[in-house]
Design a protein around this motif. Structure first.
Motif, PDB file in Angstrom:
ATOM      1  N   GLY A 219      28.657  16.487  13.072  1.00 31.20           N
ATOM      2  CA  GLY A 219      29.318  17.527  13.860  1.00 31.20           C
ATOM      3  C   GLY A 219      28.600  18.845  13.690  1.00 31.20           C
ATOM      4  N   PRO A 264      30.138  13.869  18.357  1.00 34.39           N
ATOM      5  CA  PRO A 264      31.283  14.362  19.131  1.00 34.39           C
ATOM      6  C   PRO A 264      31.250  13.813  20.558  1.00 34.39           C
ATOM      7  N   ILE A 296      34.102  21.029  17.713  1.00 33.83           N
ATOM      8  CA  ILE A 296      34.376  19.708  18.277  1.00 33.83           C
ATOM      9  C   ILE A 296      35.716  19.770  19.021  1.00 33.83           C
TER      10      ILE A 296
END
Ligand code: AMP
Length: 423
Positions: A219, A264, A296
């Motif tokens: 992420g 993501p 995200i």
């Protein structure tokens, strides 16, 4: 044999390299004393055995002597924490420091001035090391966060002490034990959550972890280099053009090793790098031109939390978004909550890196993690599978307790191959 637990320091002067690189405000008051508290068990062990302590640390990055970086505020605080007087030398070596050390009585503590006031500290200077080493009978490294640097106080000074007279402090030992839990036969499923701004600082870790983890969650800003490598549109999000090839190679390796890669699937994108800018949720592989992904999205948060909940071993390094801005902290917060929840249910979790630790502190979740590492760069290098200079110099060639290389470990059980990614 490198642990201080089985050594009696009675009658010994112990030179302890600590990392008291604490934050100070503009009035030179210490705003967070965690780094000092973390070394108390080691200091107290020596004192309770009937030994004396000589402490050395760096503070900040001064350019030669700068009064703002003097350790003056640290000695009174330490004194309060250990309930004993701490003598501050205002120097690192020289006749005055020598006299202090020579006349040091058992049960007493002295703190030397900031190591980084001397350019020799970063050069591995032999003469400087010999001077410092001559102050004590034994050497202890309790500065994990600095042990990836081959600086004089970490390496050259340690070399001046023979085996049996140099040790890992209790904090250092704890770090090694907990990080080794990830590197050696961690219970499956093992999930690594890696975030933060750049792929470039984490490539080594990603490569080493691919051999060990079942799930790799990526992420933060670094996800965009991966998304781009897989053909996604990243708009104005940060990504590293020169690391696209590395990201592609990591994806290939992940596929080859049967690791599940989670990137993501949705993103909060913003019209500017500001909490005040407009923002919306879009598909992660299709960020519109002029918009940048700063966190995200909700679907990704739920998916990542689900993977974490089903993991037995969890490593987390790096935020999922620009958590410093209120509108973009939800991703990082949901990871923190998920890791805490999994830990409460019995999983082993290790969190490290300045920003992830800041995040769990912000949400009062640090106590819910199995272990919070004090090392940023040092932790990453350790997880890359490298032996840190400050560890190597104490262990020497002794193989005891060294993490096994991938080739020495049992063959992994075949895993299902999945890449959950761009749909
Ligand atoms: P690192 O030191 O590499 O772990 O990076 C931490 C920094 O990454 C934090 O200051 C975050 O604000 C930043 N960061 C995380 N996600 C993003 C993103 N999507 N865009 C820009 N910066 C980010």
């Amino acid at each position: 044999m490198f642990s201080i637990k089985n050594y009696n320091f009675k009658g010994k002067k112990a030179l302890i390299r600590v990392d008291f690189n604490v934050p100070l405000n503009h009035n030179r008051q210490i705003t967070d004393d965690t780094r000092i508290r973390e070394c108390l068990p080691t200091i107290n062990k020596v004192l309770n055995d009937g030994g004396a302590v000589i402490l050395m640390t760096h503070l900040g990055r001064p350019n030669g002597y700068e009064a703002d970086y003097s350790l003056t505020p640290l000695a009174p605080l330490l004194s309060k924490l250990i309930g004993r007087n701490v003598i501050f030398t205002r120097d690192l070596f020289g006749p005055k420091t020598h006299d202090f050390a020579k006349n040091l009585k058992m049960g007493e503590v002295i703190m030397l001035e900031n190591l980084r006031f001397y350019p020799e500290e970063e050069r591995g200077d032999e003469k400087f090391a010999a001077e410092i080493a001559s102050l004590a009978d034994v050497y202890i490294n309790d500065a994990f966060a600095t042990s990836h640097r081959a600086h004089t106080s970490v390496c050259t000074v340690a070399k001046k002490f023979p085996e049996g007279k140099k040790f890992f402090g209790l904090l250092m030992e704890n770090e090694i034990e907990n990080l080794d839990k990830l590197l050696r036969d961690a219970p499956a499923p093992f999930t690594a959550i890696i975030g933060g701004a750049k792929v470039s600082t984490k490539i080594g870790v990603l490569r080493n972890l691919v051999d060990k983890v079942d799930n790799l969650i990526i992420g933060g800003g670094m996800a965009f280099t991966f998304l781009k490598a897989l053909g996604g549109k990243v708009g104005s999000s940060i990504y590293e053009e020169d690391k696209i090839e590395s990201a592609r190679q990591i994806v290939q390796e992940v596929m080859l090793k049967g690791v599940n890669l989670y990137l993501p699937t949705d993103m909060l994108v913003s019209s500017g790098f500001s909490n005040e800018a407009e923002f919306m949720t879009v598909s992660a592989d299709n960020v519109p031109d002029g918009w940048m992904g700063l966190d995200i999205g909700p679907k990704t948060r739920r998916r990542f939390a689900e993977i974490i909940n089903n993991s037995q071993t969890i490593l987390w390094n790096g935020p999922m978004g620009v958590f410093e801005m209120e509108n973009f902290r939800q991703g990082t917060k949901s990871i923190a909550i998920a890791v805490a929840g999994a830990t409460i249910s019995g999983s082993f979790s290790l969190v490290g890196g300045g920003d992830s630790v800041a995040a769990i502190n912000q949400y009062n979740l640090a106590d819910q993690m199995s272990y919070v590492s004090t090392g940023g760069g040092a932790m990453l290098e350790y997880l890359e599978g490298r032996e840190l200079p400050g560890i190597q110099v104490i262990r020497g060639n002794n193989k005891e307790n060294k993490p096994k290389k991938a080739s020495e470990r049992a063959a992994p059980v075949a895993k299902k191959r999945v890449i959950r990614k761009l749909r």
